[in-house]
Design a protein around this motif. Structure first.
Motif: not given
Length: 709
Positions: A235-248
């Protein structure tokens, strides 16, 4: 992917199947490969988060090849091939990096072949290009697997990425290319699933023990739980890839439930059933493994795929946002106006055709205008009733889940935006572009939009949605410009413009940032005047005037330097003019779609159009700074001539396609056009010395940075 395969293998090892761990690891790598393409299409239709669809698309593109690598390693262990950790590591690196390099090479060769057959006057070229893509797919796979013993799937993926990135502007029939590959993919899926069904029936009638039927739901639940655990871990790595639009957490649930198993897993299961790991497995084990894989594939298709739309509606709300309702109503209104104008035109044309008959006889064959009008009015009413309504409860819940309020006062945001716009306008005036502002009549419209925002609240959800529609209109304009060769034969569109739109859509909640993305690909600043290269070379050869050879060499170097500089400036001009054209088109479309006329009438529309105007003024200021007015005039002349020549060429090609002209006759008509374009290119490069000096006085970094396009 690797950790998921290992944990799935551990789960199978703990269950009473009686298989050793290498066999369970091979099965785990098969079950870890997901095929969520259908879910991606569903998420796009439902308007899900761009970051979510981007991550799932990336997973669907890369996980098949990764699964092949891990399956090959585990399958060799099952077959008794002795490999140490170093050999396994070398095999994994070679199968991934080596396959990617090999596929990129094959794709590059295929692109050169496609580029050589891009002449639209030859009808055979469309078929040749389709066959080249087919050959690239098989060459990359066969050479990788049969010659270099690396991953053929990863090699094919790399080859396809290279072709998809470069070939589209060169295709003779792009729609035919899409249709052929869509048909081939559908046929391949049908064949694999047909074979899987046949083998599954055989396995069910063979010696599959009843225990396997009871263990199948346990394995399915375990596979789903392991996928969810892996997504939580990443999850943290995916949010880094998504940058401004974080995954919930809701997005992770959708990704877990949308991880369908499909053709890749069935293909591996068929391989195990037929090969039996070179005799290391019994035929009974082959049937049991195939039954397990086919059963999980069937469950995910019957349960996950059918319930995924309901899950997305449940987690993200089934209501339609207010701005989408307004958009749908405006489109329906515009469609009604278009159809009514067409109906009146049809009636006028039919009434003017006598066919040699009297007026009364003609009227007997014509439809009654009032009946047609009443019929269409009833149809319009049914269309209006079918428009979805706004669901305020779902919007409120969505806003609270994201930690944002639905609206916020616009005074602060408007003042910041207006300050940016005024600064951009002053910068343009200082660069000598005051006539551009005066000619466009921009100031009265800007003040009207600014007054529309005074004391009004902005709906953040509506604002983000309007930006998304605005960027979609920008992308449509870019596509139209590429079709008319305005955007530099598609090169700038693919490298910069398309990338700017896609990235700006992903971050639409932050504002219209497409110009900032484009600006990152341009020279950051323009340095002071530098000494023209001609003067430097003249001083270097002044001490020895007899050295004519050296003088000619210096002249050649000077000429090539000026040519490179002019080409760089022309690429900048093409890019910025394409951006300005797209912004103007999108402003008109957004004002039309969200209002009752062609002018903005809501604060959200006004805010987005003011953002666009700020970007337009900034781009114009940059253009005046990097490209002088004489060069702009010459470049504009070339662009207009190219557009007109392309229109002439398209008309001749249409007569050729209709059979009116023969290929040689069409070539005779187009040959002078090609010669004129070549002459204009030579004229553009052979600029006078004064213009070359003006070019040389710009940034020394311009050509190098623009070459990165």
């Amino acid at each position: 992917m690797a950790l998921g395969a290992a944990l799935t293998g551990l789960l199978l090892y703990m269950l009473p199947y009686g298989w050793d761990y290498p066999t369970c690891l091979a099965i785990g790598s098969v079950l870890a490969a997901t095929d969520p393409v259908a879910v991606v299409n569903l998420l796009k239709e439902l308007g899900a988060s761009p970051a979510l669809t981007m991550i799932i698309e990336g997973e669907s593109m890369l996980n098949d090849g990764t699964a092949v690598v891990f399956f090959t390693v585990a399958y060799d262990l099952v077959a008794g091939v002795q490999q140490g950790p170093i050999q396994i590591m070398m095999f994994v690196l070679g199968s991934t990096l080596g396959a990617a390099l090999l596929g990129g090479l094959v794709g590059s060769l295929g692109y050169r072949w496609i580029r050589g057959t891009s002449n639209k006057l030859r009808k055979r070229n469309a078929m040749i290009q389709i066959l080249v893509t087919l050959c690239c797919a098989y060459w990359s796979f066969i050479v990788a697997e049969g010659v270099f013993h690396v991953s053929g799937i990863l090699s094919t993926v790399a080859s396809s990425v290279v072709l998809a990135h470069k070939m589209w502007p060169r295709l003779v029939e792009s729609q035919a290319m899409r249709e052929v590959w869509l048909l081939m993919g559908t046929v391949a899926n049908c064949v694999v699933f047909f074979l899987a069904g046949v083998f599954a029936c055989q396995a069910a009638r063979s010696d599959v023990p009843p225990l396997d039927y009871m263990l199948l739901p346990v394995c399915y639940l375990g596979v789903m739980f392991i996928r969810f655990a892996m997504l939580l871990l990443c999850w943290p790595l995916l949010n880094c890839a998504a940058k401004h639009e974080r995954l919930s957490l809701k997005d992770l649930v959708i990704m877990t439930w949308g991880g369908l198993r499909g053709m890749v897993g069935l293909a591996f299961a068929i391989l195990i059933k037929k090969d039996l790991a070179a005799g290391a497995l019994s035929s009974k084990d082959g049937d049991r493994i195939f039954f397990l894989v086919a059963g999980i594939v069937a469950i995910t298709l019957l349960i996950n795929a059918t319930t995924c739309p309901a899950l997305v509606h449940c987690l993200h709300g089934s209501g339609t946002a207010l701005h989408r309702v307004a958009l749908v109503k405006s489109v329906a209104r515009i469609a009604e106006e278009h159809v009514e104008a067409l109906r009146a035109k049809m009636q006028l044309i039919r009434s003017s055709r006598s066919f040699g008959l009297s007026g009364a006889a003609v009227e007997a064959y014509l439809a009654e205008p009032e009946e047609v009008r009443n019929h269409m009015c009833r149809l319009y009413g049914r269309v209006r009733e079918s428009i979805p309504t706004h669901d305020e409860d779902n919007d409120g819940a969505s806003g609270k889940s994201q930690g944002q309020s639905a609206t916020h006062p616009s005074d602060e945001a408007t003042s910041k935006l207006w300050s940016r716009l005024v600064a951009a306008e002053q910068e343009l005036v200082s660069r000598g572009g005051s006539d551009l502002i005066a000619d466009s009549g921009l100031d009265p419209e800007l003040h009207r939009l600014h007054s529309l925002l005074q004391g009004r609240d902005l709906d953040t959800s509506c604002l983000s949605g309007i930006r998304h529609v605005f960027l979609t209109c920008v992308s449509m304009s870019y596509l139209d410009q590429v079709s008319h060769q305005i955007a530099g034969a598609g090169h700038l569109f693919r490298k910069v413009l398309r990338h700017s739109v896609n990235l700006a859509k992903e971050h639409a909640s932050l504002g219209l940032i497409d110009w900032q993305i484009i600006h990152d690909h341009l020279p950051k600043q323009v340095s002071g005047p530098r000494e023209p290269i001609q003067e430097i070379l003249q001083r270097a050869t002044a001490a020895d005037p007899v050295a004519t050879l050296a003088g000619q060499a210096c002249h050649c170097i000077s000429r090539r330097s000026a040519q490179k500089e002019v080409r760089s400036r022309m690429r900048t001009f093409h890019l910025i003019m394409s951006f300005l054209e797209a912004q103007s088109y999108a402003q008109q479309q957004v004002a039309t779609f969200y209002g009752n006329d062609a002018s903005a009438d809501t604060p959200e529309e006004a805010f987005v159009i003011l953002e666009s105007c700020t970007n337009v003024l900034t781009a114009l200021s940059y253009l005046c700074r990097i490209v002088s007015r004489p060069l702009q005039s010459q470049f504009s002349h070339l662009v207009e001539v190219r557009v007109l020549v392309d229109a002439y060429r398209n008309f001749v090609c249409s007569t050729l396609a209709g059979g009116i002209l023969r290929p040689l006759e069409a070539a005779d008509l187009l040959r002078p056009l090609e010669a004129e374009l070549s002459r204009l290119e030579a004229e553009q490069i052979e600029l006078p010395v004064e213009t070359q000096r003006d070019v040389s006085n710009n940034s020394s970094d311009a050509s190098e940075e623009l070459d990165s396009f």
